[in-house]
Design an enzyme around this catalytic site. Structure first.
Site, short mmCIF file in Angstrom:
data_model
loop_
_atom_site.label_atom_id
_atom_site.label_comp_id
_atom_site.label_asym_id
_atom_site.label_seq_id
_atom_site.Cartn_x
_atom_site.Cartn_y
_atom_site.Cartn_z
N GLU A 7 -2.79 -3.82 -0.78
CA GLU A 7 -3.85 -3.42 0.15
C GLU A 7 -3.73 -4.17 1.48
O GLU A 7 -4.70 -4.34 2.20
CB GLU A 7 -5.23 -3.69 -0.48
N ILE A 67 -7.71 -5.15 2.89
CA ILE A 67 -8.93 -4.51 2.40
C ILE A 67 -9.69 -5.49 1.51
O ILE A 67 -9.12 -6.07 0.58
CB ILE A 67 -8.60 -3.23 1.61
#
Length: 373
Positions: A288, A246
């Protein structure tokens, strides 16, 4: 069932959690079909099923057996049915939900019908056959289906015991003793076994899962890759390691808080699972960062990888995020298969995919970078 449900709410809460727990039929079928031992299990099931037909034929020669046209015709149908089902166990993959439930129902009804046409003196002994079905249900069906089987088996046993007692040929103490032994075998053992297996399986599987997303953790990913990666050697197929990160996730936590950040991580995990889950395994290996190892056709692999960003995007998201994706693709005819062991190759592909992901991120993010090995 989460790992704490067994330890909270007391015995009643634990039983309720066990009874309502969903059963992963697909995982069970995939697990058994991907291992050599799965074929052995199917052969064992075929032999046990075939034995039902043998018992039906042998019972025809019992001195007290009914030889009416209906009884003989029904036993002939049972023999034909068990031969067909035995053949299916040998020739077909381990079945999913519909197949295992259908087999359990078939076995229960076949056993119950035998009680109606076998000699009354053998009724309680015939009920012992429910123990084999219970063993199958212990491992292969949900708690609710197991309980349904146990209720049916216990009801049949109680009726058989009552009929035996009414015949007057057996004293009360003997009927109680035989009935109790049969009930322990057909109901007590499967129930306790299923509870224990569920507890052990839940705790074992939870050690392979990321608690926030339900995806595999690094340990689980390492264990599962071996079932997916070799499929890429098959004709017209290939394997790929895909890294997804991300973009600028720290700013999400800074602007919206960690609770919203966790929601973003779960949302991305759910969409990745929906997009790629049926083609391989997906794990969360960092805060992430996600890893997917997939195997599919050469024509589909590019669409699968390049469709990641589109699969993760939704204009209605309260927190919009983008991802950087890196992929290392290994074609079926790639010399890399011969140059490396499967473990070495997947390690190499994962490292290359990680490098490609950082290239995409360095180029500004919201990009996909791929290469072939």
């Amino acid at each position: 069932m989460n790992s704490t449900s067994h330890r909270t709410g007391g015995p009643a809460g634990a039983m309720r959690a066990w009874f309502t727990e969903p059963f992963d039929y697909r995982w069970m079928a995939d697990f058994l079909n991907s291992r050599p031992a799965g074929k052995l299990i199917r052969w064992v099931m075929a032999c046990l099923t075939l034995n039902y037909g043998v018992l039906a034929m042998v019972s025809l020669f019992s001195a007290d057996a009914s030889r009416s046209p209906v009884a003989v015709a029904w036993k002939a149908c049972l023999v034909v049915s068990v031969v067909a089902v035995s053949a299916a166990w040998i020739t077909r993959p381990f079945p999913g939900r519909l197949g295992v439930v259908a087999f359990a129902v078939f076995a229960d009804l076949g056993t119950a019908s035998s009680l109606l046409i076998n000699p009354l003196v053998d009724a309680l002994l015939t009920c012992a056959l429910f123990a084999m079905i219970g063993t199958f249900c212990t491992f292969c069906v949900s708690p609710r289906w197991l309980v349904a089987h146990l209720m049916f088996a216990v009801a049949c046993t109680v009726v058989a015991a009552a009929a035996t007692y009414s015949s007057g040929g057996v004293d009360t103490a003997s009927v109680i003793f035989r009935t109790n032994v049969v009930l322990l075998a057909i109901a007590g053992v499967p129930l306790v076994s299923h509870l224990l297996i569920t507890l052990l399986t839940d705790d074992a599987r939870s050690s392979f899962l990321d608690p926030l997303t339900g995806l595999l953790n690094r340990r689980g990913l390492d264990a599962a890759i071996g079932d997916v990666w070799p499929r890429g050697r098959e004709k017209d197929r290939c394997s790929a390691a895909v890294m997804i990160d991300i973009d600028r996730f720290k700013s999400v936590n800074d602007l919206y808080g960690h609770e919203e950040g966790d929601a973003v991580i779960r949302r991305v995990a759910d969409r990745l699972r929906a997009h790629m889950g049926q083609y391989g395994v997906i794990g969360r290996t960092g805060g992430e960062e996600y890893v997917a190892v997939v195997s599919t056709s050469r024509l589909h692999i590019d669409a699968l990888v390049h469709g990641v960003r589109r699969a993760l995007r939704d204009p209605e998201d309260t927190v919009a995020v983008t991802v950087s994706v890196g992929a290392a693709i290994v074609l079926a005819d790639s010399p890399a298969w011969a140059e490396n062991t499967d473990i070495d190759l997947v390690t190499r592909a994962t490292r290359v995919a990680d490098s490609m992901m950082y290239e995409a991120k360095a180029a500004g993010g919201n990009r996909i970078a791929t290469t072939e090995l």
